[in-house]
Design a protein around this motif. Structure first.
Motif, PDB file in Angstrom:
ATOM      1  N   PRO A 134       1.505  -1.076   0.502  1.00 22.98           N
ATOM      2  CA  PRO A 134       0.018  -0.504   0.128  1.00 22.98           C
ATOM      3  C   PRO A 134       0.664   1.140   0.346  1.00 22.98           C
ATOM      4  O   PRO A 134       0.438   1.926  -0.548  1.00 22.98           O
ATOM      5  CB  PRO A 134      -0.705   0.015   1.497  1.00 22.98           C
ATOM      6  CG  PRO A 134      -0.690  -1.692   1.706  1.00 22.98           C
ATOM      7  CD  PRO A 134       0.806  -2.101   0.978  1.00 22.98           C
ATOM      8  N   GLU A 135       2.180   1.311   1.217  1.00 24.03           N
ATOM      9  CA  GLU A 135       2.604   2.469   0.894  1.00 24.03           C
ATOM     10  C   GLU A 135       3.443   2.853  -0.551  1.00 24.03           C
ATOM     11  O   GLU A 135       3.525   3.646  -1.101  1.00 24.03           O
ATOM     12  CB  GLU A 135       3.965   2.138   1.574  1.00 24.03           C
ATOM     13  CG  GLU A 135       5.038   3.572   2.012  1.00 24.03           C
ATOM     14  CD  GLU A 135       5.720   3.370   2.815  1.00 24.03           C
ATOM     15  OE1 GLU A 135       7.057   3.973   2.543  1.00 24.03           O
ATOM     16  OE2 GLU A 135       5.807   2.551   3.970  1.00 24.03           O
ATOM     17  N   GLN A 136       3.643   1.942  -1.340  1.00 18.66           N
ATOM     18  CA  GLN A 136       4.635   1.826  -2.997  1.00 18.66           C
ATOM     19  C   GLN A 136       3.650   2.249  -3.679  1.00 18.66           C
ATOM     20  O   GLN A 136       3.594   3.696  -4.306  1.00 18.66           O
ATOM     21  CB  GLN A 136       5.196   0.522  -3.447  1.00 18.66           C
ATOM     22  CG  GLN A 136       6.530   0.265  -2.357  1.00 18.66           C
ATOM     23  CD  GLN A 136       6.915  -1.706  -2.320  1.00 18.66           C
ATOM     24  OE1 GLN A 136       5.524  -2.302  -2.942  1.00 18.66           O
ATOM     25  NE2 GLN A 136       8.087  -1.370  -2.886  1.00 18.66           N
ATOM     26  N   ARG A 137       1.878   2.083  -3.269  1.00 15.37           N
ATOM     27  CA  ARG A 137       1.118   2.322  -4.463  1.00 15.37           C
ATOM     28  C   ARG A 137       0.957   4.330  -4.127  1.00 15.37           C
ATOM     29  O   ARG A 137       0.612   4.535  -5.081  1.00 15.37           O
ATOM     30  CB  ARG A 137       0.460   1.821  -4.354  1.00 15.37           C
ATOM     31  CG  ARG A 137      -1.821   1.977  -4.980  1.00 15.37           C
ATOM     32  CD  ARG A 137      -2.291   1.523  -4.807  1.00 15.37           C
ATOM     33  NE  ARG A 137      -3.412   1.413  -5.451  1.00 15.37           N
ATOM     34  CZ  ARG A 137      -3.547   1.361  -6.940  1.00 15.37           C
ATOM     35  NH1 ARG A 137      -2.885   0.918  -7.719  1.00 15.37           N
ATOM     36  NH2 ARG A 137      -4.692   1.802  -8.186  1.00 15.37           N
ATOM     37  N   ALA A 138       1.217   4.186  -2.705  1.00 13.07           N
ATOM     38  CA  ALA A 138       0.446   5.821  -2.375  1.00 13.07           C
ATOM     39  C   ALA A 138       1.609   6.664  -2.955  1.00 13.07           C
ATOM     40  O   ALA A 138       1.199   7.762  -3.257  1.00 13.07           O
ATOM     41  CB  ALA A 138       0.507   5.728  -1.082  1.00 13.07           C
TER      42      ALA A 138
END
Length: 330
Positions: A134-138
């Motif tokens: 989720p952090e990479q996507r954000a």
């Protein structure tokens, strides 16, 4: 070639004296701080809390993540206090979901997650759809949005500011009597702004997405950045040459920043959908940039031909407007 190099050096000195590079560096620092210490932490969403009311104890394979409540009233209070949570009312013998509506996609995710917690361990029907956290996507989403806004709005404003300063200094009047082709004047502007935008895109992506992912996505990101940069630089040149002063230009800037960019962000990143958005030119180039960050879709040849045609038409228009301005100044 000598004329082009001399104009390029002059443009670099002019932009440096006008604090353009300093402002770009300041924006880069602000964006990086925002992504790493603001946006990523804000978007670090925890799993949805799931509350279960099961007075008969019929749900036997409940995950330890589920919070049991003892009454219907307690279930309603839990959902009221935690509006992002999901309630499961099993008092009638079957699981009935209770939650506050957000949007269809989010609600579907919440419902699937809550129901999966009622299944025996390892029995949930799941499949891997990607390897991004989720952090990479954000990080990729916000970096794409910041880069698009920087070039579409701030870059558009920057090239106009430089040209208005040159007009006030009489630079165009000087070029009207010098034996220098007008194409050289326009190309020097385009090259310096293109290089500036490409370097900005490289550093912004490297600092916020990370070196490992940047290696794979950088070529396509720079290609999409180059298309947008050339288009906005030419649009800024045309507007600056057509309009009398910077005050009039701010109206064009507001159109770009509000009426052009805002619908694109809403349609691409929220539940707001419009049928007409597919006719919006900025929507396609924004999605091209977003796909470049995620590496999800190959852009068709028609896409590149369309935008190269737009860039060529804008360049011819800029030539014509600049020639008229030189005749007026001369």
């Amino acid at each position: 070639m000598r004329d082009f190099c001399s104009l390029l050096k002059k443009d670099v000195r002019l932009m440096a004296s006008g604090k353009f590079f300093s402002m770009s560096l300041a924006f880069l620092i602000v964006y990086t701080l925002y992504v790493n210490f603001g946006y990523v932490r804000f978007m670090d969403a925890q799993l949805y809390n799931v509350y279960l009311y099961d007075p008969a104890g019929e749900q036997e394979t409940v995950s330890t993540l589920v919070r049991r409540v003892s009454s219907q009233k307690e279930l309603e209070k839990a959902i009221l206090d935690d509006s992002n949570s999901v309630g499961i009312d099993a008092s009638t013998g079957e699981a009935r979901l209770v939650f506050y509506e957000v949007d269809k996609e989010t609600d579907r995710h919440r419902a699937d997650y809550a129901l999966s917690l009622l299944l025996p361990a390892g029995k949930a029907d799941t499949r891997v759809i990607g390897f991004r956290t989720p952090e990479q996507r954000a990080r990729k989403e916000i970096t794409c949005e910041l880069l698009f806004f920087e070039i579409a709005a701030v870059g558009f404003l920057g090239i106009a500011a430089v040209l208005f300063k040159e007009k006030s200094m009489g630079v165009i009047r000087v070029h009207a009597i010098l034996p220098i082709r007008k194409n050289v004047f326009l190309l020097s502007k385009l090259v310096i702004f293109l290089l500036s935008d490409l370097i900005f895109a490289l550093l912004l992506t490297l600092l916020n997405v990370g070196p490992a992912d940047t290696v794979y996505i950088l070529p396509e990101v720079l290609l999409q950045t180059g298309l947008l940069s050339l288009m906005m630089a030419l649009a800024g040149l045309v507007c600056a040459l057509l309009l009398k002063d910077f005050r009039q230009f701010t109206l064009a800037y507001l159109v770009i920043a509000i009426f052009a960019a805002s619908p694109v962000f809403l349609a691409a990143n929220t539940a707001v959908k419009w049928e007409w958005i597919r006719f919006h030119p900025f929507y396609h180039i924004y999605m091209g940039l977003k796909n470049a960050y995620f590496g999800t879709a190959a852009v068709s040849l028609y896409y590149y031909l369309a935008y190269l045609s737009v860039i060529m038409l804008l360049f011819l228009w800029a030539q014509r407007v600049f020639s008229r301005e030189m005749r007026r100044e001369g």
